[in-house]
Design an enzyme around this catalytic site. Structure first.
Site, PDB file in Angstrom:
ATOM      1  N   CYS A 122       0.809  -1.226   0.000  1.00  0.00           N
ATOM      2  CA  CYS A 122       0.000   0.000   0.000  1.00  0.00           C
ATOM      3  C   CYS A 122       0.841   1.275   0.000  1.00  0.00           C
ATOM      4  O   CYS A 122       0.335   2.355  -0.281  1.00  0.00           O
ATOM      5  CB  CYS A 122      -0.958   0.005   1.185  1.00  0.00           C
ATOM      6  SG  CYS A 122      -2.063  -1.424   1.234  1.00  0.00           S
ATOM      7  N   HIS A 255      -3.196   7.255   2.496  1.00  0.00           N
ATOM      8  CA  HIS A 255      -3.632   5.983   1.925  1.00  0.00           C
ATOM      9  C   HIS A 255      -5.064   5.718   2.362  1.00  0.00           C
ATOM     10  O   HIS A 255      -5.399   5.805   3.544  1.00  0.00           O
ATOM     11  CB  HIS A 255      -2.700   4.872   2.397  1.00  0.00           C
ATOM     12  CG  HIS A 255      -3.192   3.495   2.127  1.00  0.00           C
ATOM     13  ND1 HIS A 255      -3.705   3.112   0.909  1.00  0.00           N
ATOM     14  CD2 HIS A 255      -3.241   2.392   2.922  1.00  0.00           C
ATOM     15  CE1 HIS A 255      -4.061   1.836   0.959  1.00  0.00           C
ATOM     16  NE2 HIS A 255      -3.789   1.381   2.173  1.00  0.00           N
ATOM     17  N   ASN A 285     -10.140  -0.073   0.067  1.00  0.00           N
ATOM     18  CA  ASN A 285      -8.678  -0.054   0.053  1.00  0.00           C
ATOM     19  C   ASN A 285      -8.192  -0.650  -1.267  1.00  0.00           C
ATOM     20  O   ASN A 285      -8.297  -1.863  -1.485  1.00  0.00           O
ATOM     21  CB  ASN A 285      -8.154  -0.863   1.243  1.00  0.00           C
ATOM     22  CG  ASN A 285      -6.640  -0.820   1.367  1.00  0.00           C
ATOM     23  OD1 ASN A 285      -5.929  -0.442   0.446  1.00  0.00           O
ATOM     24  ND2 ASN A 285      -6.137  -1.227   2.518  1.00  0.00           N
TER      25      ASN A 285
END
Length: 328
Positions: A122, A255, A285
């Site tokens: 990520c 993020h 996500n």
């Protein structure tokens, strides 16, 4: 003349198949697994996510986002002399040929420029921007296409409601170019391999087959604790490098993983909620794609204006984390 790098184009792409929390709850209920829209929203802030079609690969999503970024930058594919793709779900098991090379082919680039993948989960997009910034500042490359692209739906265990509800598919891209005025003001990267087991796919190749599990594993509480402890620190490190303070930031783009982590980071930085770009509710996500997705949405709806200062930061498996401070 001192060389700098600057972001001159952004693009994003979400596959058409949109899956709401209720859709997912119905799917899991058929398997005897209980969840609900309220349960998912309360814990993550996510209301929906997008899933790629079976024939779509990360490179296909990446190409859509890349073309949008190239259009905004006013560039043609062959103007790009380096492609960096951040992805944890590459087109090929074993990660070769690289997804970046596949993207280069699908864009029709024939100038023999470089193409490479980076893997920081990520944090991948932040890592990729930092690499691109260094290449441009060194004079090695002039126009760099940086992409985050993921098809996380392929690695989700739909018997595990704690993880399968959190992730989605998508891609985001930027075009970075050499400039005589600063664009990327500072970057800061970190990793701590002691925490490698808290977020992983604990499988490996053995005799042409997967040994272990091919599904994503996440220790949610451990990831949450690590994320909230490092995001504020790395943002301040980037600000210190640039000789700036958090009150000079116009936008925070963390993020897009969990709204509670995002809100905690903004609060610690002293930034009001309205200065944080939030898109996690609409796509979940998307790992390395989440920051460029959010950046592109905020660029195209007019929130982010030329000359504004944007902090982008992420955490990911490895354990990795980093930040990019950019003037748009």
């Amino acid at each position: 003349m001192t060389l700098y790098s600057k972001i001159i184009g952004t693009g994003s792409y979400l596959p058409p198949k949109r899956v709401t929390n209720q859709d997912l709850a119905d799917q899991l209920a058929a398997k005897g697994i209980e969840t609900s829209d309220e349960w998912i929203v309360t814990r993550s802030g996510i209301s929906a996510r997008h899933y790629a079609e079976p024939e779509q690969k990360s490179s296909d999503l990446a190409v859509h986002a890349a073309r949008n970024a190239l259009d905004m930058a006013g560039m043609q594919p062959n103007d790009i002399d380096l492609i960096i793709v951040a992805s944890s779900t590459p087109d090929f098991f074993g990660s070769f040929p690289s997804t970046a090379c596949i993207v280069q082919r699908k864009l029709g680039i024939t100038n023999n420029g470089a193409a490479v993948d980076v893997q920081a989960v990520c944090s991948g997009f932040v890592y990729a921007v930092s690499v691109a910034d260094s290449f441009i500042k060194s004079g090695a490359h002039k126009n760099v296409l940086v992409i985050g692209a993921e098809v996380f739906s392929r690695i989700l265990n739909f018997d595990d409601r704690g993880t399968c509800v959190l992730f989605g598919d998508g891609a985001g891209a930027i075009v970075m170019t050499a400039s005589d005025t600063p664009g990327i003001l500072a970057t800061q990267l970190h990793a701590d391999g002691r925490h490698a087991d808290v977020l992983s796919i604990p499988g490996s190749m053995d005799g042409g087959a997967i040994a272990g599990s091919g599904f994503l594993y996440m220790d949610g509480p451990a990831v949450f604790k690590l994320a909230v402890s490092v995001l504020e620190k790395v943002a301040h490190e980037a600000l210190d490098k640039a000789g700036m303070t958090s009150d000079q930031l116009d936008w925070l783009i963390p993020h897009q993983a969990n709204i509670r982590i995002m809100n905690s980071t903004a609060k610690k930085l002293g930034m009001p909620p309205e200065k944080m770009v939030v898109t996690v509710d609409q796509h979940g996500n998307t790992s390395a794609a989440s920051i460029p997705l959010a950046l592109d949405i905020a660029m195209r709806d007019g929130r982010i204006q030329p000359g504004q200062n944007v902090m982008m930061e992420g955490v990911g498996g490895g354990f990795t984390w980093g930040a990019v401070l950019a003037r748009m």
